[in-house]
Structures are given as structure tokens and as C-alpha cells.
Write an enzyme that holds these catalytic residues in place. Structure first.
Site, PDB file in Angstrom:
ATOM      1  N   PHE A  13       0.805  -1.067   0.105  1.00  0.00           N
ATOM      2  CA  PHE A  13       0.055   0.177   0.300  1.00  0.00           C
ATOM      3  C   PHE A  13       0.914   1.212   0.079  1.00  0.00           C
ATOM      4  CE2 PHE A  13      -2.147   2.795   3.262  1.00  0.00           C
ATOM      5  CZ  PHE A  13      -2.867   3.661   2.315  1.00  0.00           C
ATOM      6  N   ILE A  62      13.165 -10.301   2.444  1.00  0.00           N
ATOM      7  CA  ILE A  62      14.116  -9.704   3.148  1.00  0.00           C
ATOM      8  C   ILE A  62      14.680 -10.803   4.274  1.00  0.00           C
ATOM      9  CG2 ILE A  62      13.527  -7.545   2.480  1.00  0.00           C
ATOM     10  CD1 ILE A  62      12.107  -7.187   5.481  1.00  0.00           C
ATOM     11  N   GLU A  86       5.206  -7.172   7.748  1.00  0.00           N
ATOM     12  CA  GLU A  86       3.968  -7.664   7.708  1.00  0.00           C
ATOM     13  C   GLU A  86       3.184  -6.812   8.638  1.00  0.00           C
ATOM     14  OE1 GLU A  86       2.150 -10.514   6.989  1.00  0.00           O
ATOM     15  OE2 GLU A  86       3.803 -11.335   5.762  1.00  0.00           O
ATOM     16  N   THR A 102       9.786 -11.374   9.290  1.00  0.00           N
ATOM     17  CA  THR A 102      10.176 -10.307   8.335  1.00  0.00           C
ATOM     18  C   THR A 102      10.450  -8.949   9.226  1.00  0.00           C
ATOM     19  OG1 THR A 102       8.532 -11.330   6.529  1.00  0.00           O
ATOM     20  CG2 THR A 102       8.615  -8.803   6.809  1.00  0.00           C
ATOM     21  N   THR A 132       5.844   2.817  12.895  1.00  0.00           N
ATOM     22  CA  THR A 132       4.400   2.951  13.052  1.00  0.00           C
ATOM     23  C   THR A 132       4.291   3.647  14.566  1.00  0.00           C
ATOM     24  OG1 THR A 132       2.274   2.063  13.734  1.00  0.00           O
ATOM     25  CG2 THR A 132       4.244   0.859  13.798  1.00  0.00           C
ATOM     26  N   ASP A 133       3.293   4.550  14.643  1.00  0.00           N
ATOM     27  CA  ASP A 133       3.003   5.094  15.822  1.00  0.00           C
ATOM     28  C   ASP A 133       2.560   4.009  16.884  1.00  0.00           C
ATOM     29  OD1 ASP A 133       0.406   4.526  14.869  1.00  0.00           O
ATOM     30  OD2 ASP A 133      -0.421   6.528  15.669  1.00  0.00           O
ATOM     31  N   GLU A 134       2.322   2.927  16.316  1.00  0.00           N
ATOM     32  CA  GLU A 134       1.732   1.805  17.419  1.00  0.00           C
ATOM     33  C   GLU A 134       2.859   1.179  18.403  1.00  0.00           C
ATOM     34  OE1 GLU A 134      -0.852  -1.094  15.681  1.00  0.00           O
ATOM     35  OE2 GLU A 134      -1.296   0.212  14.178  1.00  0.00           O
ATOM     36  N   ASN A 186      -2.417   6.194  11.465  1.00  0.00           N
ATOM     37  CA  ASN A 186      -2.925   5.418  10.440  1.00  0.00           C
ATOM     38  C   ASN A 186      -3.087   5.740   9.131  1.00  0.00           C
ATOM     39  OD1 ASN A 186      -3.915   4.201  13.276  1.00  0.00           O
ATOM     40  ND2 ASN A 186      -5.113   2.800  11.867  1.00  0.00           N
ATOM     41  N   PRO A 212     -18.065  -4.922  10.034  1.00  0.00           N
ATOM     42  CA  PRO A 212     -17.596  -5.127  11.396  1.00  0.00           C
ATOM     43  C   PRO A 212     -16.947  -4.291  12.182  1.00  0.00           C
ATOM     44  CG  PRO A 212     -16.168  -6.325   9.945  1.00  0.00           C
ATOM     45  CD  PRO A 212     -17.193  -5.310   8.808  1.00  0.00           C
ATOM     46  N   ASP A 287     -14.559  -7.923  20.310  1.00  0.00           N
ATOM     47  CA  ASP A 287     -13.365  -7.113  20.228  1.00  0.00           C
ATOM     48  C   ASP A 287     -11.991  -7.705  19.669  1.00  0.00           C
ATOM     49  OD1 ASP A 287     -12.209  -4.379  20.218  1.00  0.00           O
ATOM     50  OD2 ASP A 287     -12.488  -4.091  22.455  1.00  0.00           O
TER      51      ASP A 287
HETATM   52  P1  NAD Z   1       1.465  -3.523   3.406  1.00  0.00           P
HETATM   53  O1  NAD Z   1       1.066  -4.719   3.940  1.00  0.00           O
HETATM   54  O2  NAD Z   1       0.601  -3.026   2.280  1.00  0.00           O
HETATM   55  O3  NAD Z   1       2.795  -3.853   2.369  1.00  0.00           O
HETATM   56  C1  NAD Z   1       3.802  -4.413   2.933  1.00  0.00           C
HETATM   57  C2  NAD Z   1       4.694  -4.774   1.609  1.00  0.00           C
HETATM   58  O4  NAD Z   1       5.775  -5.824   2.241  1.00  0.00           O
HETATM   59  C3  NAD Z   1       3.946  -5.991   0.695  1.00  0.00           C
HETATM   60  O5  NAD Z   1       4.141  -5.626  -0.555  1.00  0.00           O
HETATM   61  C4  NAD Z   1       4.586  -7.218   1.010  1.00  0.00           C
HETATM   62  O6  NAD Z   1       4.566  -8.155  -0.029  1.00  0.00           O
HETATM   63  C5  NAD Z   1       5.865  -6.708   1.381  1.00  0.00           C
HETATM   64  N1  NAD Z   1       6.914  -7.978   2.167  1.00  0.00           N
HETATM   65  C6  NAD Z   1       6.081  -8.534   3.243  1.00  0.00           C
HETATM   66  N2  NAD Z   1       6.826  -9.550   3.643  1.00  0.00           N
HETATM   67  C7  NAD Z   1       8.151  -9.297   3.141  1.00  0.00           C
HETATM   68  C8  NAD Z   1       9.406 -10.136   2.948  1.00  0.00           C
HETATM   69  N3  NAD Z   1       9.641 -10.721   3.823  1.00  0.00           N
HETATM   70  N4  NAD Z   1      10.211  -9.708   2.081  1.00  0.00           N
HETATM   71  C9  NAD Z   1      10.120  -8.519   1.070  1.00  0.00           C
HETATM   72  N5  NAD Z   1       8.932  -7.980   0.837  1.00  0.00           N
HETATM   73  C10 NAD Z   1       7.956  -8.333   2.025  1.00  0.00           C
HETATM   74  O7  NAD Z   1       1.904  -2.365   4.276  1.00  0.00           O
HETATM   75  P2  NAD Z   1       1.866  -0.796   4.355  1.00  0.00           P
HETATM   76  O8  NAD Z   1       0.482  -0.457   5.061  1.00  0.00           O
HETATM   77  O9  NAD Z   1       1.948  -0.413   3.111  1.00  0.00           O
HETATM   78  O10 NAD Z   1       2.905  -0.628   5.523  1.00  0.00           O
HETATM   79  C11 NAD Z   1       4.344  -0.188   4.828  1.00  0.00           C
HETATM   80  C12 NAD Z   1       5.259  -0.024   5.886  1.00  0.00           C
HETATM   81  O11 NAD Z   1       4.888   1.028   6.669  1.00  0.00           O
HETATM   82  C13 NAD Z   1       5.347  -0.889   7.136  1.00  0.00           C
HETATM   83  O12 NAD Z   1       6.556  -1.213   7.486  1.00  0.00           O
HETATM   84  C14 NAD Z   1       4.275  -0.704   8.318  1.00  0.00           C
HETATM   85  O13 NAD Z   1       4.742  -0.823   9.696  1.00  0.00           O
HETATM   86  C15 NAD Z   1       4.477   0.960   7.990  1.00  0.00           C
HETATM   87  N6  NAD Z   1       3.147   1.735   8.599  1.00  0.00           N
HETATM   88  C16 NAD Z   1       2.007   1.489   8.006  1.00  0.00           C
HETATM   89  C17 NAD Z   1       1.142   2.324   8.258  1.00  0.00           C
HETATM   90  C18 NAD Z   1      -0.422   2.096   7.676  1.00  0.00           C
HETATM   91  O14 NAD Z   1      -1.323   2.723   8.184  1.00  0.00           O
HETATM   92  N7  NAD Z   1      -0.591   1.152   7.002  1.00  0.00           N
HETATM   93  C19 NAD Z   1       1.141   3.540   9.344  1.00  0.00           C
HETATM   94  C20 NAD Z   1       2.533   3.631   9.754  1.00  0.00           C
HETATM   95  C21 NAD Z   1       3.535   2.783   9.283  1.00  0.00           C
HETATM   96  P1  TYD Z   2      -6.652  -1.173  11.370  1.00  0.00           P
HETATM   97  O1  TYD Z   2      -7.176  -0.559   9.912  1.00  0.00           O
HETATM   98  O2  TYD Z   2      -6.413  -2.706  11.504  1.00  0.00           O
HETATM   99  O3  TYD Z   2      -5.434  -0.491  11.835  1.00  0.00           O
HETATM  100  P2  TYD Z   2      -4.661  -0.418  13.414  1.00  0.00           P
HETATM  101  O4  TYD Z   2      -5.202  -1.649  14.036  1.00  0.00           O
HETATM  102  O5  TYD Z   2      -3.257  -0.550  12.953  1.00  0.00           O
HETATM  103  O6  TYD Z   2      -5.071   1.025  14.025  1.00  0.00           O
HETATM  104  O7  TYD Z   2      -7.866  -0.984  12.387  1.00  0.00           O
HETATM  105  C1  TYD Z   2      -8.332   0.509  12.654  1.00  0.00           C
HETATM  106  C2  TYD Z   2      -9.153   0.393  13.780  1.00  0.00           C
HETATM  107  O8  TYD Z   2     -10.372   0.082  13.419  1.00  0.00           O
HETATM  108  C3  TYD Z   2      -8.647  -0.431  15.004  1.00  0.00           C
HETATM  109  O9  TYD Z   2      -8.944   0.241  16.117  1.00  0.00           O
HETATM  110  C4  TYD Z   2      -9.346  -1.699  14.888  1.00  0.00           C
HETATM  111  C5  TYD Z   2     -10.839  -1.239  13.930  1.00  0.00           C
HETATM  112  N1  TYD Z   2     -11.321  -2.240  13.263  1.00  0.00           N
HETATM  113  C6  TYD Z   2     -12.652  -2.451  13.310  1.00  0.00           C
HETATM  114  O10 TYD Z   2     -13.524  -2.085  14.321  1.00  0.00           O
HETATM  115  N2  TYD Z   2     -13.121  -3.644  12.478  1.00  0.00           N
HETATM  116  C7  TYD Z   2     -12.575  -4.100  11.569  1.00  0.00           C
HETATM  117  O11 TYD Z   2     -12.838  -5.107  10.781  1.00  0.00           O
HETATM  118  C8  TYD Z   2     -10.818  -3.625  11.237  1.00  0.00           C
HETATM  119  C9  TYD Z   2     -10.113  -4.502  10.305  1.00  0.00           C
HETATM  120  C10 TYD Z   2     -10.553  -2.951  12.410  1.00  0.00           C
END
Ligand code: NAD
Ligand code: TYD
Length: 351
Positions: A13, A62, A86, A102, A132-134, A186, A212, A287
Site C-alpha cells: 500500500f 528480506i 507484515e 519479516t 508506526t506510532d503503534e 494510520n 464489522p 473486540d
Molecule cells: P502492506 O502490508 O500493504 O505492504 C507490505 C509490503 O511488504 C507488501 O508488498 C509485501 O509483499 C512486502 N513484504 C512482506 N514481507 C516481505 C518480505 N519478507 N520480504 C520482502 N517483502 C515483503 O503494508 P503498508 O500498510 O504499506 O505498510 C508499509 C510500512 O509502513 C510497514 O513497515 C508498516 O509498518 C508501516 N506503517 C504503516 C501504516 C499504515 O497505516 N498502513 C502506518 C504507519 C507505518
Molecule cells: P486497522 O485498520 O486494522 O489499523 P490499526 O489496528 O493498525 O489501527 O484498524 C483500525 C481501527 O479499526 C482499529 O481500532 C481496529 C478497528 N477495526 C474494526 O473495528 N473492524 C475491523 O474489521 C478492522 C479491520 C479494524
């Protein structure tokens, strides 16, 4: 080409938006996108740039240290922007080991490979770790995460990311590896896999399926449009100070239930449904285990030191995102078939 930059996780993404921006905005950089193509990696996300002369894709894992060392030896990267991970909390609860391999081992492999080729001269090099902020854990009703907030991760996902953040910083202090780290709230936007809240809800509303909502929907998240995250990544990669951390956030907090109601309102309008139709699909479900109550980011360091701020209002970002999902039915159908469907059934149907 002036520089060769490795972007890991570029078929996912956020990574696909990073690859697109770098390939388009920096024609004198060679961009190598390394991705394992897990369920979350999708090369169709990059169709519009895949034939550009400064872009190359490498399918690799990786976690494979030898493959990483060979790749770094071959390309002699000048920079790394590391997003491969992941990324879904619910999957980490169901199967933590993939996250350990990973997110932790994979990150260390990349650090070692970078260290091996930069050990004699790391001038102008940069290893940028996206996090991430998590990692900061869960806030109560008040307060914000700053760069000084102590880590308190509470899910297998966030603890694996926290672990990788610590190791990245350890390589800076111990080996002087030129690293920079950012922790973002997020994200939402185009190409997000429909296991995350917003695309999952958009898809379900479109198909008249239940939406959900975990628990009572009282958890709070700080939402940022993905392209604004990627603008921050561009700025931090080029201007961030080595060894520093930057928090990135939208200053845009929503209770999950309020967010879903807002989404339902917009979806009714877009799908020409009677107001209130989509909200009838809201279904409260069991939950998430250890569900963090609230995330909220203080991004003032990034704003003051590097001049970043979000470019879009949340309502604008939501309109763009929803329009994209409605216009890209084929993309949604492709990613929601097969393996994803099986995961979806285990998560929501068979539990
Ligand atoms: P995503 O799950 O959409 O994409 C992850 C990508 O990594 C995929 O293309 C997958 O094929 C690849 N990948 C997974 N395992 C791999 C491996 N072993 N070797 C090579 N490639 C591998 O994730 P995203 O939401 O795009 O998040 C990207 C990064 O940003 C992550 O590090 C995540 O922790 C961080 N992040 C995400 C969010 C969010 O809201 N989505 C917010 C803050 C930080
Ligand atoms: P998510 O998109 O999984 O991001 P994160 O857990 O990394 O913040 O979830 C966002 C919020 O939405 C989180 O509080 C969990 C909630 N959630 C639901 O209520 N229903 C769902 O089906 C999912 C996937 C998440």
C-alpha cells in the site's frame, strides 16, 4: 543515474505510493523495488510507472540474508527506504511468527547488508526505516505521542516493529550506520488492502455486507492520507538529520464508530442510496484482543524542523479514496479473491 535507491515493500500500500513518487520526481535516481509479493504485495499497483527507465523490480524475501547481501553487493545502493513488513495487527495475533521473521530478522538482514557495503565510506548514504506510532502503545483520553514517548508496544505487530526500530537505532550508535526513522499514524488512501478498516468497510458497504466494528467502536485513531505520509517520507529522506526520529500524523482523530458513520453518509450519497441505508450494515463484533484505545501523534518536530504539513483536509482525502475504490472494482475483486478470501473467512466467519 546519480543514485541507486532500494525501496523495500514497494508493491504494498504505502510502498507503491513511495515508489511512484520517487520514480516520477527523481528521474536521475534508479529506483529498485524489492518485494516478496505476499498476499499484500500487488504489482498492478505500479502499472503506471513499471516501464519507466529508472525503475526496476526484484522479487526477493528480506528474511533471506544471502539474497540481501548479494543484492547490495550487485547494486551498491546509495540509500534504502525500508517499508517491507507484515503490517496487519489481526494477522499478527493469529500468527506472530511471520512478523518476527519479516519485521525483525528481515530488518536486521538489510542493516547488515547496508553495513557491509558502506563500512569504508558512508558519506551521503542513508538507511531510512519506516515505522508506526503503534510502537508507543495506547494513550488514554488525553495526550499525544512525541518522539520522546517511551515505547510500550502491545501487539505482536507493534512489538515486532518496536524491536526493529531499536535495532536500527542500535546500528547508528554502535556502527555509525547513517539511519533515520519515522513513526506514522494510520494511513488511508488508494491501494490499501481491504483487510484494514476503511477499504474493508467501503467494500462491504458496496456489496451490502455487514460492516464489522470491534467492541463498541470507541477506539480512536489519527488518520493521515497516504500521499501526505509519502510527502513526509520524501522530505525526511532528503533533509532529515541522521540518527533522528520524526513522528508523522494527521492531527485528525476519529472514534472508529464516528468514522464509519461518516463513511456510510458519503457512501449513501455516492451510491444514490437513501440516507441511513449504509449505516444499517454496522455490526458490532467481538473486540480485538489487547485492542489499543487511542493513538494520537504530535508531529510538531517534523513541521517545525522540516516544514512538512498535511496537504489535504480529511474530507477531501476520503472523497478521493472512496471514488478510487468505486472506480477500481477489478482491483478490489482481484485482491479479495483466493488467499484473502480464506483469511477473511477465518477472521470474520469461522470464529
Ligand atoms: P502492506 O502490508 O500493504 O505492504 C507490505 C509490503 O511488504 C507488501 O508488498 C509485501 O509483499 C512486502 N513484504 C512482506 N514481507 C516481505 C518480505 N519478507 N520480504 C520482502 N517483502 C515483503 O503494508 P503498508 O500498510 O504499506 O505498510 C508499509 C510500512 O509502513 C510497514 O513497515 C508498516 O509498518 C508501516 N506503517 C504503516 C501504516 C499504515 O497505516 N498502513 C502506518 C504507519 C507505518
Ligand atoms: P486497522 O485498520 O486494522 O489499523 P490499526 O489496528 O493498525 O489501527 O484498524 C483500525 C481501527 O479499526 C482499529 O481500532 C481496529 C478497528 N477495526 C474494526 O473495528 N473492524 C475491523 O474489521 C478492522 C479491520 C479494524
Amino acid at each position: 543515474m546519480k543514485k541507486t535507491i532500494l525501496i523495500t515493500g514497494g508493491a504494498g500500500f504505502i510502498g507503491s505510493h513511495v515508489v511512484r513518487l520517487f520514480v516520477n520526481n527523481y528521474p536521475d535516481y534508479k529506483i529498485v523495488n524489492l518485494d516478496k509479493l505476499t498476499y499484500a504485495g500487488n504489482l498492478t499497483n505500479l502499472k503506471d510507472i513499471e516501464n519507466k527507465p529508472n525503475y526496476e523490480f526484484v522479487k526477493a524475501d528480506i528474511v533471506d540474508a544471502d539474497a540481501m547481501n548479494s543484492l547490495f553487493e550487485k547494486y551498491q545502493f546509495d540509500g534504502v527506504i525500508h517499508l517491507a513488513a507484515e503490517s496487519h495487527v489481526d494477522r499478527s495475533i493469529a500468527n506472530p511468527m511471520e512478523f518476527i521473521f519479516t519485521n525483525i530478522v528481515g530488518t536486521v538482514n538489510l542493516l547488515n547488508a547496508a553495513r557491509a557495503i558502506w563500512k569504508d565510506n558512508s558519506e551521503g548514504k542513508r538507511f531510512y526505516h519506516i515505522s508506526t506510532d503503534e510502537v508507543y502503545g495506547s494513550l488514554g483520553e488525553t495526550g499525544f505521542f512525541t518522539e520522546e514517548t517511551a515505547y510500550d508496544p502491545r501487539s505482536p505487530y507493534s512489538s515486532s516493529k518496536a524491536s526493529s526500530d531499536h535495532i536500527v537505532r542500535a546500528y547508528y550508535h554502535t556502527y555509525k550506520l547513517p539511519v533515520v526513522v519515522s513513526n506514522c499514524s494510520n494511513n488511508y488512501g488508494q491501494f490499501q488492502f481491504p483487510e484494514k478498516l476503511l477499504p474493508l468497510a467501503i467494500n462491504n458497504i458496496k456489496n451490502n455486507k455487514p460492516i464489522p466494528v470491534y467492541g463498541k467502536g470507541e477506539n480512536i485513531r489519527d488518520w493521515l492520507y497516504v500521499v501526505d505520509h509519502v510527502r513526509a517520507i520524501d522530505i525526511i529522506y532528503h533533509k532529515g538529520t541522521i540518527g533522528e526520529t520524526y513522528n508523522i500524523g494527521g492531527s485528525n482523530e476519529w472514534y472508529n464508530i464516528s468514522l464509519i458513520h461518516k463513511l456510510c453518509e458519503i457512501m449513501d450519497r455516492k451510491l444514490n442510496r437513501e440516507p441511513g441505508t449504509s449505516a444499517k450494515l454496522i455490526t458490532f463484533v467481538k473486540d480485538r484482543a489487547g485492542h489499543d484505545l487511542r493513538y494520537a501523534i504530535d508531529s510538531s518536530k517534523l513541521q517545525k524542523e522540516l516544514g512538512w504539513k498535511p496537504s489535504l483536509k480529511f474530507e477531501e482525502g476520503m472523497e478521493i479514496t472512496i471514488d478510487w475504490y468505486l472506480a477500481n472494482e477489478e482491483w478490489l475483486n482481484n485482491v479479495t479473491s483466493g488467499a484473502y478470501q480464506k483469511y477473511y473467512d477465518n477472521q470474520y466467519i469461522n470464529r
